[in-house]
Motif scaffolding. Sequence first.
Motif, PDB file in Angstrom:
ATOM      1  N   LEU A   1       9.471  16.907  -6.090  1.00 38.92           N
ATOM      2  CA  LEU A   1       8.351  17.297  -5.225  1.00 38.92           C
ATOM      3  C   LEU A   1       7.694  18.586  -5.718  1.00 38.92           C
ATOM      4  N   LEU A   2       8.493  19.521  -6.180  1.00 36.49           N
ATOM      5  CA  LEU A   2       7.974  20.757  -6.760  1.00 36.49           C
ATOM      6  C   LEU A   2       7.114  20.453  -7.987  1.00 36.49           C
ATOM      7  N   ALA A   3       7.588  19.551  -8.829  1.00 34.20           N
ATOM      8  CA  ALA A   3       6.849  19.173 -10.039  1.00 34.20           C
ATOM      9  C   ALA A   3       5.507  18.539  -9.684  1.00 34.20           C
ATOM     10  N   GLU A   4       5.501  17.689  -8.683  1.00 35.54           N
ATOM     11  CA  GLU A   4       4.251  17.057  -8.265  1.00 35.54           C
ATOM     12  C   GLU A   4       3.277  18.091  -7.723  1.00 35.54           C
ATOM     13  N   LYS A   5       3.788  19.018  -6.923  1.00 32.72           N
ATOM     14  CA  LYS A   5       2.938  20.050  -6.323  1.00 32.72           C
ATOM     15  C   LYS A   5       2.331  20.970  -7.386  1.00 32.72           C
ATOM     16  N   SER A   6       3.124  21.329  -8.380  1.00 30.83           N
ATOM     17  CA  SER A   6       2.656  22.263  -9.404  1.00 30.83           C
ATOM     18  C   SER A   6       2.021  21.560 -10.605  1.00 30.83           C
ATOM     19  N   ASN A   7       2.112  20.239 -10.652  1.00 29.97           N
ATOM     20  CA  ASN A   7       1.593  19.438 -11.766  1.00 29.97           C
ATOM     21  C   ASN A   7       2.190  19.862 -13.111  1.00 29.97           C
ATOM     22  N   HIS A   8       3.459  20.215 -13.076  1.00 30.09           N
ATOM     23  CA  HIS A   8       4.203  20.504 -14.310  1.00 30.09           C
ATOM     24  C   HIS A   8       5.586  19.905 -14.136  1.00 30.09           C
ATOM     25  N   HIS A   9       5.872  18.869 -14.889  1.00 31.04           N
ATOM     26  CA  HIS A   9       7.054  18.048 -14.670  1.00 31.04           C
ATOM     27  C   HIS A   9       8.148  18.324 -15.700  1.00 31.04           C
ATOM     28  N   PRO A  10       9.409  18.206 -15.276  1.00 25.15           N
ATOM     29  CA  PRO A  10      10.503  18.343 -16.239  1.00 25.15           C
ATOM     30  C   PRO A  10      10.405  17.255 -17.307  1.00 25.15           C
ATOM     31  N   ASP A  11      10.850  17.583 -18.494  1.00 28.96           N
ATOM     32  CA  ASP A  11      10.946  16.583 -19.550  1.00 28.96           C
ATOM     33  C   ASP A  11      12.060  15.608 -19.217  1.00 28.96           C
ATOM     34  N   ALA A  12      13.111  16.128 -18.581  1.00 29.10           N
ATOM     35  CA  ALA A  12      14.230  15.290 -18.149  1.00 29.10           C
ATOM     36  C   ALA A  12      14.794  15.853 -16.864  1.00 29.10           C
ATOM     37  N   LEU A  13      15.197  14.953 -15.989  1.00 25.74           N
ATOM     38  CA  LEU A  13      15.858  15.286 -14.734  1.00 25.74           C
ATOM     39  C   LEU A  13      16.991  14.278 -14.599  1.00 25.74           C
ATOM     40  N   THR A  14      18.197  14.708 -14.967  1.00 25.12           N
ATOM     41  CA  THR A  14      19.331  13.794 -15.053  1.00 25.12           C
ATOM     42  C   THR A  14      20.309  14.035 -13.909  1.00 25.12           C
ATOM     43  N   ILE A  15      20.531  12.994 -13.119  1.00 23.37           N
ATOM     44  CA  ILE A  15      21.469  13.069 -12.009  1.00 23.37           C
ATOM     45  C   ILE A  15      22.786  12.455 -12.461  1.00 23.37           C
ATOM     46  N   SER A  16      23.846  13.246 -12.363  1.00 23.85           N
ATOM     47  CA  SER A  16      25.197  12.783 -12.680  1.00 23.85           C
ATOM     48  C   SER A  16      26.080  13.049 -11.472  1.00 23.85           C
ATOM     49  N   TRP A  17      27.345  12.739 -11.599  1.00 24.87           N
ATOM     50  CA  TRP A  17      28.288  12.964 -10.506  1.00 24.87           C
ATOM     51  C   TRP A  17      28.391  14.455 -10.214  1.00 24.87           C
ATOM     52  N   LYS A  18      27.860  14.868  -9.074  1.00 29.57           N
ATOM     53  CA  LYS A  18      27.904  16.240  -8.575  1.00 29.57           C
ATOM     54  C   LYS A  18      27.164  17.250  -9.459  1.00 29.57           C
ATOM     55  N   LYS A  19      26.286  16.772 -10.313  1.00 28.20           N
ATOM     56  CA  LYS A  19      25.507  17.711 -11.114  1.00 28.20           C
ATOM     57  C   LYS A  19      24.142  17.119 -11.462  1.00 28.20           C
ATOM     58  N   VAL A  20      23.208  18.026 -11.683  1.00 27.30           N
ATOM     59  CA  VAL A  20      21.843  17.649 -12.059  1.00 27.30           C
ATOM     60  C   VAL A  20      21.425  18.552 -13.211  1.00 27.30           C
ATOM     61  N   LYS A  21      20.911  17.956 -14.263  1.00 29.86           N
ATOM     62  CA  LYS A  21      20.415  18.717 -15.407  1.00 29.86           C
ATOM     63  C   LYS A  21      18.885  18.635 -15.416  1.00 29.86           C
ATOM     64  N   VAL A  22      18.266  19.796 -15.557  1.00 32.32           N
ATOM     65  CA  VAL A  22      16.806  19.885 -15.598  1.00 32.32           C
ATOM     66  C   VAL A  22      16.412  20.443 -16.962  1.00 32.32           C
ATOM     67  N   VAL A  23      15.449  19.791 -17.601  1.00 35.22           N
ATOM     68  CA  VAL A  23      14.970  20.206 -18.924  1.00 35.22           C
ATOM     69  C   VAL A  23      13.451  20.349 -18.878  1.00 35.22           C
ATOM     70  N   TYR A  24      12.969  21.455 -19.425  1.00 37.28           N
ATOM     71  CA  TYR A  24      11.524  21.673 -19.524  1.00 37.28           C
ATOM     72  C   TYR A  24      11.104  21.928 -20.963  1.00 37.28           C
ATOM     73  N   VAL A  25       9.958  21.388 -21.322  1.00 38.22           N
ATOM     74  CA  VAL A  25       9.260  21.676 -22.577  1.00 38.22           C
ATOM     75  C   VAL A  25       7.821  21.213 -22.369  1.00 38.22           C
ATOM     76  N   THR A  26       6.882  21.917 -22.958  1.00 36.68           N
ATOM     77  CA  THR A  26       5.477  21.527 -22.856  1.00 36.68           C
ATOM     78  C   THR A  26       5.110  20.810 -24.157  1.00 36.68           C
ATOM     79  N   HIS A  27       5.072  19.499 -24.088  1.00 31.05           N
ATOM     80  CA  HIS A  27       4.825  18.699 -25.297  1.00 31.05           C
ATOM     81  C   HIS A  27       3.469  19.006 -25.925  1.00 31.05           C
TER      82      HIS A  27
END
Length: 92
Positions: free
Chosen positions: A46-72
């Motif tokens: 929701l934050l990404a949609e609001k700011s119009n800048h999206h993570p390159d990856a948003l990975t949901i695993s067991w009890k953890k979430v990895k967020v990756v950013y890069v401006t292609h």
Amino acid sequence: MKLDSTALQEALSKLDGWQGNDSGISREFMFPSYADGVAFALKVTLLAEKSNHHPDALTISWKKVKVVYVTHDAGGVTELDLQAASKVNALV
């Protein structure tokens, strides 16, 4: 504009939990349950949609979430990525 390596490392030293290099920055967030991680990932979305800048990856695993950013479009990490990472940190 893409940050050079020195500026990027200086910025990351001030950004709690984030690491990376010219090809992207990332942080792994831990949660007490899978559902808590999914709820956090939705907040990031929701934050990404609001700011119009999206993570390159948003990975949901067991009890953890990895967020990756890069401006292609810039070919690396920009100030937008650092700002987004800071906003993601504020969600926790």
